[in-house]
Design an enzyme around this catalytic site. Structure first.
Site, mmCIF file in Angstrom:
data_model
loop_
_atom_site.group_PDB
_atom_site.id
_atom_site.type_symbol
_atom_site.label_atom_id
_atom_site.label_comp_id
_atom_site.label_asym_id
_atom_site.label_seq_id
_atom_site.Cartn_x
_atom_site.Cartn_y
_atom_site.Cartn_z
ATOM 1 N N GLU A 1 10.783 60.045 7.074
ATOM 2 C CA GLU A 1 11.289 58.712 7.399
ATOM 3 C C GLU A 1 11.251 58.467 8.913
ATOM 4 O OE1 GLU A 1 15.244 55.948 6.536
ATOM 5 O OE2 GLU A 1 15.428 58.139 6.543
ATOM 6 N N LYS B 1 12.655 49.799 2.562
ATOM 7 C CA LYS B 1 13.792 50.588 2.071
ATOM 8 C C LYS B 1 14.805 49.722 1.319
ATOM 9 C CE LYS B 1 17.058 54.004 4.023
ATOM 10 N NZ LYS B 1 17.392 54.712 5.266
ATOM 11 N N CYS C 1 14.691 57.624 1.699
ATOM 12 C CA CYS C 1 15.954 58.252 2.086
ATOM 13 C C CYS C 1 17.136 57.930 1.185
ATOM 14 C CB CYS C 1 16.256 57.910 3.538
ATOM 15 S SG CYS C 1 17.500 59.016 4.278
#
Length: 459
Positions: free
Chosen positions: A162, A239, A276
Site C-alpha cells: 500500500e 480503497k 489494507c
C-alpha cells in the site's frame, strides 16, 4: 498451547537428536538479517517470524503436525534462480519461491492453469526529512531491484504494498510535503515507471499509490493501479474502507472509495485488490468474489502493536470463505517523522507509528497457505498456484451453493432503512412483572461461593 510453552517443552526433550536448524535469515556473524534501521534488540523486532521460531526449537515430528495446523497442506519450496538470488543478496532483501500447485488435482478435460503470483514488501529508502524527490527516487530504485528479481523468476502477477511510493505519513495529519507524493494514476511518475517494468518482464503489476484525481478538482484517493503485462493501463480501484483507529489518521487525506468491487481480467487470471483496512470487512472480500475474482491481493500498511494477531487469520479466512487465492503484503520497518503527533488516544506525543511487520504470504481456497516473509526485512515472495483448484474446492465444500444470498440481501436491505427493527425474540418471562423481585431469576454472575455454599448477592 502458547508458543512459549511449545518451545519450552521441546527444549526439555533431551533424547531427540536432529540436525540443528539453519536459518537463511541469519548472517555469517549469527545476527538477524534486517532492513536498515531495524533494531533486533527491541522486543517488537527481536524475532524473524513465528515459523522461524518453530523451525528452530520444535522437533521434526511435532513440527510437521504443528505446521499442518498452522499452514494446512502448505506449500513446497522451489529453487530461486541464481540471477534473482544474486540481486536479492546484493540489495538486502529476502527472496522465496514456492508452489501450491500440488494441492490441486489434475483433471481430464481441463489443463492446469498455473500462475506465478508474487508480493513484495519493503521499508522506505531515505529518511523522512530528506527532500521529497530524493525519497521518491530512493524508493523507486529499491523497488526496481525487487521487480527485476520477480521478472527473473518468471512472475506473472506482482503486487506492491500500500502507498509504496512514499512513507506512510498519514499518521501526522500534515499536508505540506506529503501531498506531493500524490499523482495521476494513468500517467503519473510511478505509473510510467511501472508500465516500463511490466512491459520489460511481461508481468501484470498492481501498484498502490496516493492518487490525485485531476478531473475532479484534484481530489485525493488511496488507489491501486493495475498495469497489464504489455505495459498498458488496465484500470484502478480505490480503497473502500478508511481506518479511524490509533495513529491511522487517513481520513485527514482521503475518504472511502467510489469504484465498488472491480475485478480485472488479465492474461493470467481475474484479479482484484482489497486495500489494507478492507481486510477487516468480510463483505468487502465477498464483493470481489461475487464479481468473479480468482486472486485477491491485499496490499497493506499495518503495525505490530495494532494488528499482528489478526494478520495471519484474515487473508486465510477470506480465501476459505470466498474460495479464491489471497496474497497479502505489508511494509517493513519503523518510519520516524520530523514532528511529534498525537491521535486522541491518551498516549504521549510521538514521531512514529511503530513497527510495520512485513510477513507477506499467500493463502489458498482449501485453507492452505505459503510460508511468510520476514517480519524485519524487505522481501519478495513468489508462489505458483493452479487456478483450477478454485472450482475443485467449490465442488467439494459447496459454500456458494449452500449460501443464502437472498436471505442476506433481504436483511441488508432492511438494515439500511432508517426504520429498521432488529429481529430479537425476547423471553416472555422477562416481561412478567407480576413476580415479586425476590422470586425473579437472577443471573449466575450474581452468586458467589461462600464456605462451600452459594450465596445470592443482591443486584
Amino acid at each position: 498451547m502458547r508458543l512459549s510453552a511449545i518451545i519450552a517443552a521441546c527444549l526439555a526433550v533431551a533424547c531427540v537428536k536432529a540436525e540443528p536448524y539453519v536459518s537463511t535469515e541469519i548472517d555469517a556473524s549469527g545476527n538477524m538479517k534486517t532492513a536498515a534501521g531495524v533494531d533486533p534488540n527491541d522486543e517488537m523486532t527481536s524475532f524473524i517470524s513465528v515459523e522461524e521460531v518453530i523451525n528452530k526449537y520444535v522437533p521434526e515430528k511435532e513440527r510437521k503436525n504443528i505446521m499442518r495446523v498452522i499452514n494446512g497442506r502448505g506449500s513446497e519450496p522451489k529453487t530461486v534462480p541464481s540471477n534473482a538470488q544474486q540481486v536479492a543478496d546484493a540489495n538486502n532483501f529476502q527472496i522465496k519461491l514456492e508452489s501450491m500447485v500440488h494441492l490441486a488435482a489434475e483433471e481430464q478435460l481441463r489443463s492446469r492453469r498455473v500462475v506465478r503470483i508474487a508480493v513484495a514488501q519493503n521499508s522506505i529508502a531515505k529518511p523522512t526529512t530528506d527532500p521529497i524527490k530524493d525519497q521518491f527516487e530512493g524508493i523507486l530504485a529499491k523497488i526496481e531491484k525487487i521487480i527485476d528479481a520477480a521478472g527473473m523468476m518468471g512472475v506473472n502477477v506482482l503486487a506492491l504494498q500500500e502507498a509504496w511510493t512514499m512513507p506512510f505519513a498519514f499518521c501526522t495529519r500534515e499536508k505540506l510535503g506529503w501531498m506531493e507524493f500524490a499523482e495521476d494514476p494513468e500517467n503519473g511518475l510511478s505509473t510510467k515507471f511501472i508500465k516500463k517494468k511490466a512491459k520489460q518482464w511481461n508481468m501484470v503489476i498492481v501498484s498502490p499509490i496516493l492518487e490525485r484525481d485531476m478531473k475532479h478538482q484534484e481530489r485525493i484517493w488511496n488507489t491501486a493501479v493495475v498495469i497489464g503485462n504489455r505495459g498498458n493501463y488496465i484500470g484502478k480501484h480505490r480503497k473502500n474502507h478508511i481506518p479511524r483507529v490509533g495513529d491511522f489518521n487517513e481520513a485527514s487525506y482521503y475518504l472511502e472509495g467510489d469504484t465498488g468491487h472491480p475485478v480485472f481480467e488479465t492474461e493470467f487470471g481475474r484479479i482484484a485488490i482489497n486495500i489494507c483496512y478492507g481486510r477487516h470487512h468480510p463483505l468487502n472480500w465477498m464483493g470481489f468474489a461475487l464479481n468473479g475474482a480468482e486472486i485477491v491481493f491485499n496490499p497493506s500498511a499495518t503495525v505490530g502493536a495494532l494488528s499482528e494477531p489478526m494478520w495471519a487469520i484474515e487473508g486465510r479466512n477470506a480465501a476459505i470463505a470466498n474460495t479464491y487465492f489471497v496474497a497479502s503484503t505489508n511494509r517493513v520497518g519503523t518510519e520516524t517523522f520530523p514532528n511529534e503527533f498525537t491521535s486522541a488516544d491518551g498516549k504521549p506525543a510521538h514521531k512514529d507509528f511503530g513497527h510495520f511487520y512485513g510477513s507477506a504470504y499467500v493463502a489458498g481456497p482449501d485453507s492452505s497457505r505459503s510460508t511468510g516473509l520476514s517480519r524485519v526485512r524487505d522481501g519478495l515472495l513468489a508462489v505458483d498456484v493452479d487456478l483450477n483448484q478454485i472450482r475443485q474446492v467449490r465442488d467439494r465444500w459447496m459454500y456458494q451453493m449452500t449460501a443464502r444470498y437472498e436471505m442476506y440481501a433481504a436483511l441488508l436491505n432492511d438494515y439500511v432503512r432508517h426504520d429498521f427493527k432488529p429481529q430479537i425474540i425476547r423471553d416472555p418471562a422477562m416481561e412478567d412483572r407480576q413476580d415479586p423481585p425476590e422470586s425473579r431469576t437472577v443471573p449466575l454472575s450474581s452468586y458467589r461461593s461462600t464456605e462451600g455454599r452459594h450465596k445470592r448477592v443482591e443486584l
